[in-house]
Structure formats: C-alpha cells, structure tokens
Design a protein around this motif. Structure first.
Motif, PDB file in Angstrom:
ATOM      1  N   PHE A   1     -42.535  20.390 -15.192  1.00  0.00           N
ATOM      2  CA  PHE A   1     -43.739  19.559 -15.382  1.00  0.00           C
ATOM      3  C   PHE A   1     -43.566  18.498 -16.462  1.00  0.00           C
ATOM      4  O   PHE A   1     -44.501  17.774 -16.772  1.00  0.00           O
ATOM      5  N   GLY A   2     -42.389  18.426 -17.084  1.00  0.00           N
ATOM      6  CA  GLY A   2     -42.158  17.419 -18.114  1.00  0.00           C
ATOM      7  C   GLY A   2     -43.059  17.598 -19.322  1.00  0.00           C
ATOM      8  O   GLY A   2     -43.506  16.626 -19.930  1.00  0.00           O
TER       9      GLY A   2
ATOM     10  N   GLY B   1     -35.322  18.171 -25.431  1.00  0.00           N
ATOM     11  CA  GLY B   1     -35.082  18.140 -23.988  1.00  0.00           C
ATOM     12  C   GLY B   1     -34.358  19.378 -23.485  1.00  0.00           C
ATOM     13  O   GLY B   1     -34.431  20.443 -24.094  1.00  0.00           O
ATOM     14  N   PHE B   2     -33.625  19.219 -22.373  1.00  0.00           N
ATOM     15  CA  PHE B   2     -32.947  20.360 -21.758  1.00  0.00           C
ATOM     16  C   PHE B   2     -31.640  19.888 -21.123  1.00  0.00           C
ATOM     17  O   PHE B   2     -31.399  18.693 -20.981  1.00  0.00           O
ATOM     18  N   GLU B   3     -30.802  20.844 -20.740  1.00  0.00           N
ATOM     19  CA  GLU B   3     -29.566  20.524 -20.014  1.00  0.00           C
ATOM     20  C   GLU B   3     -29.737  20.926 -18.554  1.00  0.00           C
ATOM     21  O   GLU B   3     -30.498  21.838 -18.238  1.00  0.00           O
TER      22      GLU B   3
ATOM     23  N   ASP C   1     -40.334  13.322 -17.305  1.00  0.00           N
ATOM     24  CA  ASP C   1     -40.475  13.412 -18.762  1.00  0.00           C
ATOM     25  C   ASP C   1     -41.926  13.498 -19.209  1.00  0.00           C
ATOM     26  O   ASP C   1     -42.228  13.411 -20.400  1.00  0.00           O
ATOM     27  N   SER C   2     -42.863  13.654 -18.241  1.00  0.00           N
ATOM     28  CA  SER C   2     -44.274  13.828 -18.607  1.00  0.00           C
ATOM     29  C   SER C   2     -45.000  14.463 -17.428  1.00  0.00           C
ATOM     30  O   SER C   2     -44.567  14.333 -16.274  1.00  0.00           O
TER      31      SER C   2
ATOM     32  N   PHE D   1     -44.368  12.718  -8.600  1.00  0.00           N
ATOM     33  CA  PHE D   1     -43.355  13.315  -7.722  1.00  0.00           C
ATOM     34  C   PHE D   1     -43.969  14.305  -6.727  1.00  0.00           C
ATOM     35  O   PHE D   1     -43.268  14.912  -5.937  1.00  0.00           O
ATOM     36  N   GLY D   2     -45.291  14.501  -6.827  1.00  0.00           N
ATOM     37  CA  GLY D   2     -45.971  15.392  -5.883  1.00  0.00           C
ATOM     38  C   GLY D   2     -45.963  16.851  -6.289  1.00  0.00           C
ATOM     39  O   GLY D   2     -46.005  17.746  -5.441  1.00  0.00           O
TER      40      GLY D   2
END
Length: 532
Positions: A54-55, A64-66, A79-80, A87-88
């Motif tokens: 879900f950002g 952040g993440f990998e 990112d949000s 993106f649905g």
C-alpha cells in the motif's frame, strides 16, 4: 512463472526497522479472480508486507524496502496509498473507516463524489460544485447489490449493526473504478457467525468478477472454505505457497507453527511431586470484559506447583485471564485461589491472597518509571504486607537498610544491568525493566505468580534468564507459575501444560511436546483435531 499469469507479484521482499529484519526475502504471487489466504502467527510479517503493497508512510520514512513489486506484469513503484489506489488496490480494514454522521451513499462515494459545476463554483472553485445525489445513490446501490446487501443507500451509518458496516466498507472498495485487488484484513474478527458466512460468500462473488483477494486470517476453517491458494509466513520468512486443493488444515497449521528452535530452558531436573487433586487456581464460567482481549466463559483448573502456560493469537482473550483475576478489568464467574473464593470487584483482593502479577504493560501498570529500582522492587510489598517498615513506638518508619539489602540481592539474582539501585526504572532497557517487574512480584513472596508476556521486547539472552528464573523459583519454592505468552516456543520450553485460547474460550489444553499440528489447529480455532 509467466508474468501475465499474476495480477500481483511481490518478489524477494525484505524490510528492516532499525537493524531488525522483519521480512527476509518474502514472495507473494496472486492471480486475477483468486482468493489467496495470507497466513502466519502474530509477528510473522503479514502487516509489514501489506504496508509495502500500500506504499504506507511507515515504510518509506524508514528507508523503504528491498525486492520488486509488479502489478499485471508491469513494475509498480507504489510509494503512497494514493498510488496503490491508482494501481487498483483496495483495502477492507478491521477497524472501520466510516463516517457515522453520513449516509451509506456518502460513505461509499467519499473522495469520489459526482458533481456538476454551477454559477458559484465558476467563481469560487470546484469545491463549491453541486453534488449529484441521484447519480451517487445509483452507484452506491449498484455496489450494494453486487455484494447482496439489502439496505437503503440513504440511511445514516450511525447505529447500524457492525456486520453492515463491514459490508459498506466492501461496497466502497467495489465502487472504485479499476479495482483489481482487494485486501481483507481479518474481516470476520468482529462478525457473528452468520455475518461471517455471508462475508465469505460475498468474497466469492467479488472474485468471480475477476477481482483478486488477499485474505489475511488465522481461521483455518475459513481458508479451507473459500480460498483458492495460500502463502504462509513465519518469523518474517516465506515458508510455502500452496493450492488449497493440494493441502489440508493440518498441513497449514504445521507450516504456521513449525519451529526449528531448541527449547530455551533445559528442565531435565524435576524434583516436584504434583498432585492433580491439589488445585491452586480454579476458574468456573469465567468472563472478563477487557477490550480486545475478552474472555467468554472458561472453566480451568491449575494444579498447585505447576508451571501452566496460556497461549493463543493476539486479541483472542489470553491476556484477559490474569487481568480479570487481578481486578484490573470487570470480571464475572468464580475464581478460587488456594481454596478461597475471590471477590472480583475488589481491586486488591488477589494481592492480599498471596497472588502476584507481572503485567504485559510494564510502563502503564508494572513500573513507577520516575522512581528508583529500589522503590519499584519494594513498594508493593511495603503497602500490601507492611514489609521494609520498622516499628519505633507507635510509628512505622521506612527500613532503608532492609530495603537496600533486598533490592541489591534481587539485582544480583536477576542480573539487572544498572548503575545501582538508585537508578530510575524509566532509564533502564526493556529487558531490565522486565526484570525489575519480576523482582517486584517476587518480593511479595506469592503462592501463585501470574506473568504476562514476560519476555516481550527483550533480547534472547535476557529471555533465557527470565525463563530460567521462573523455572528455578517453581522448582525450589513450589510456587505455582501461570505464564501468558504469545511466544509458543517459550511456553513449550518451561510449561507443564499449555492452554490455547481462541475467541475467549479454551480451544485445547496440550502437553508442551504435542505436535505443531495440534498447536496450529488449536490456535487457528479449527474444528479439525490434529493428531501426532
């Protein structure tokens, strides 16, 4: 695997919070129109994985993440939460996000209102446009009909039954154009049995329209009933992905619980002679009204001198059991301790009957954070049993010598790392605060000791010491220890028997050597019984 087969691909996802890796190379693949169960104990990493999808700000404000995320075969940089919606991706929350003073239609269309310009809006801007209530109501009706909810779209949400609110949340997500994937987070947790059945049927209807569903739940019966496939996480790691037709409730339970961890404490020496007829704590039709941890009528006998474990997932009622006995939350039923019936409405009743409690809430209930280690260790005993007071004539004065000696002894025995007994409890690390809570409880010389989440938030070395201390006390003094913990491996390390609590009731009482399947099924509230 073909990219086009999946609406969502999360590949090799890892996440770290201040040096602590909470996700380690996790994969999640979901096809269009499938109901995919995401399973694992509390702390397995399910919420973190969904926060990444879900950002959520908590991810991006902490480095952040990998790993990679793809939606419908295309790389997705989410990112949000707004980007997730674009993106649905939608979410049906466990805690309702509805506006009580608004109508069903207004809640379904909030943020996506249908408006037309007017004279004022042309001067003052689009926020003054006229709401097209009829068009909005028609959209709301269509979404409600899709999930089969027969409710007037113009009624106010305030006062509606909880089940209706859950369905209105779903209708709101369905109404969003281009919805491809819906996440249901423990959606049946607050529903009655008939509402839960209806919700599961609704999920099938949604999936039949090609919308994929991520179904986060711990209830195995529901997974077996509606899911097409599932992913199991354990301790932040990907364990397995299975098609439901190729697995069973027993296998899923084993995948969720299965540990390769050695017992934390070696209990090879056991000189105790436990008499099953000698009951230290007896609960009859016991209820506790602790928000989020309600106990819904249990019967339980705890044998004098045993270490008795109480486990289960968060929110199932395990924490309510000791909190009710100590009078911290309203409780009903019969509680008999060492043959004496407790008056549950009297806050100090248990303390005055040789019962001590180490709370899971060490900052709120357990410690006086501004006071010294010494004061924290002795104050309970001073007020309950008038210890550490010396009589001079008709006066009772603080016996600083006795208090100092006792506090120093406890610091040494429990290996409390501090600059000295005058250091404030609030300045200690979590593990050392927990040890001070334990020292305070032991100073009461209890017959029965309740410890809730004794090792929450402390490192493995401190965990081992706390558990060894409890085992040693039990062995040497015959003290009955009742340990409530979310950590199954801890309970299996030190307990003689373990009760698993599910939905406020005891699902099963197991031996620590019972199979992972039996523990998993009991924790998941499954009707199926596991065998060894």
């Amino acid at each position: 695997m073909e990219n086009t087969d999946y609406i969502l691909k999360m590949d090799n996802i890892s996440k770290e919070y201040s040096g602590n890796r909470v996700l380690k190379g996790v994969n999640l693949y979901i096809k269009p129109g499938e109901i995919h169960a995401l399973m694992g104990e509390n702390g397995a990493g399910k919420s973190t994985l969904m926060n990444i999808l879900f950002g959520m700000p908590v991810i991006h404000s902490t480095g952040g993440f990998e790993g990679t995320v793809e939606i419908a075969g295309e790389p997705a940089n989410i990112d949000s939460p707004i980007k997730a919606m674009e993106f649905g991706i939608g979410m049906v929350h466990q805690e309702f996000m509805l506006l009580p003073g608004f109508t069903v239609t207004e809640n379904i269309k909030v943020g996506r209102e249908i408006t037309t310009p007017n004279l004022i809006s042309r001067i003052l801007g689009s926020s003054m446009e006229t709401l097209e209530m009829e068009a909005m109501a028609a959209d709301a009706r269509k979404a409600l009909d899709t999930i089969g909810l027969q409710i007037d779209e113009n009624v106010h949400v305030a006062g509606l039954p909880v089940g209706y609110m859950q369905f209105i949340e779903i209708a709101r997500e369905i109404d969003k154009t281009g919805i491809k994937l819906l996440v249901f987070d423990e959606p049946t947790a607050v529903l009655t049995e008939s509402e839960a059945e209806r919700l599961l049927e609704t999920m099938k209807v949604i999936a039949s329209k090609g919308i994929a569903i991520v179904f986060i739940t711990h209830r195995l019966d529901e997974v077996m009933a509606v899911a097409d496939s599932m992913t199991v996480l354990r301790d932040g790691e990907f364990v397995a992905r299975r098609e439901i037709k190729d697995t069973s409730a027993s296998e899923i339970a084993e995948l969720m619980i299965g540990r390769k961890v050695e017992k934390l404490v070696d209990k090879t020496v056991d000189n105790r002679k436990l008499d099953p007829e000698n009951i230290a704590v007896r609960l009859k039709d016991y209820h506790v009204d602790m928000p989020g941890e309600r106990v819904n009528g249990i019967d339980l006998d705890i044998i004098k001198g045993e270490i008795f474990g109480i486990g289960g997932l968060a929110g199932q009622g395990k924490l309510g059991i000791p909190n009710g006995i100590m009078g911290l939350y309203p409780a009903e039923g019969e509680v008999i301790i060492n043959g004496k019936t407790m008056n549950l409405s009297n806050l100090g009743e248990a303390l005055h009957n040789d019962v001590a409690f180490v709370s899971e809430d060490r900052k709120g209930v357990g410690l006086l954070l501004d006071e010294s280690i010494e004061q924290n260790i002795i104050f309970g005993s001073m007020y309950t049993d008038h210890k550490f007071l010396k009589k001079i004539g008709w006066m009772k004065l603080y016996d600083s010598k006795a208090a100092k000696e006792h506090a120093e002894k406890m610091v040494k025995e429990l290996d409390i790392r501090c600059t000295g007994i005058k250091q404030s409890a609030g300045s200690l690390s979590g593990g050392n605060q927990q040890k001070v809570c334990l020292a305070k409880a032991l100073t009461l010389n209890p017959n029965v000791l309740f410890v809730s989440e004794p090792t929450r938030g402390i490192d493995i070395g401190a965990k081992k010491l706390v558990l060894e201390t409890l085992a040693k006390l039990n062995q040497e003094t015959g003290m009955t220890v009742v340990m409530v913990s979310s950590e199954l491996v801890e309970l299996r390390s030190v307990c003689d028997r373990i009760a698993i609590v599910s939905e406020g009731k005891i699902a099963s009482i197991l031996s620590p050597d019972a199979s992972d399947v039996e523990f998993g099924l009991a924790m998941s509230g499954s009707k199926e019984k596991g065998g060894n």
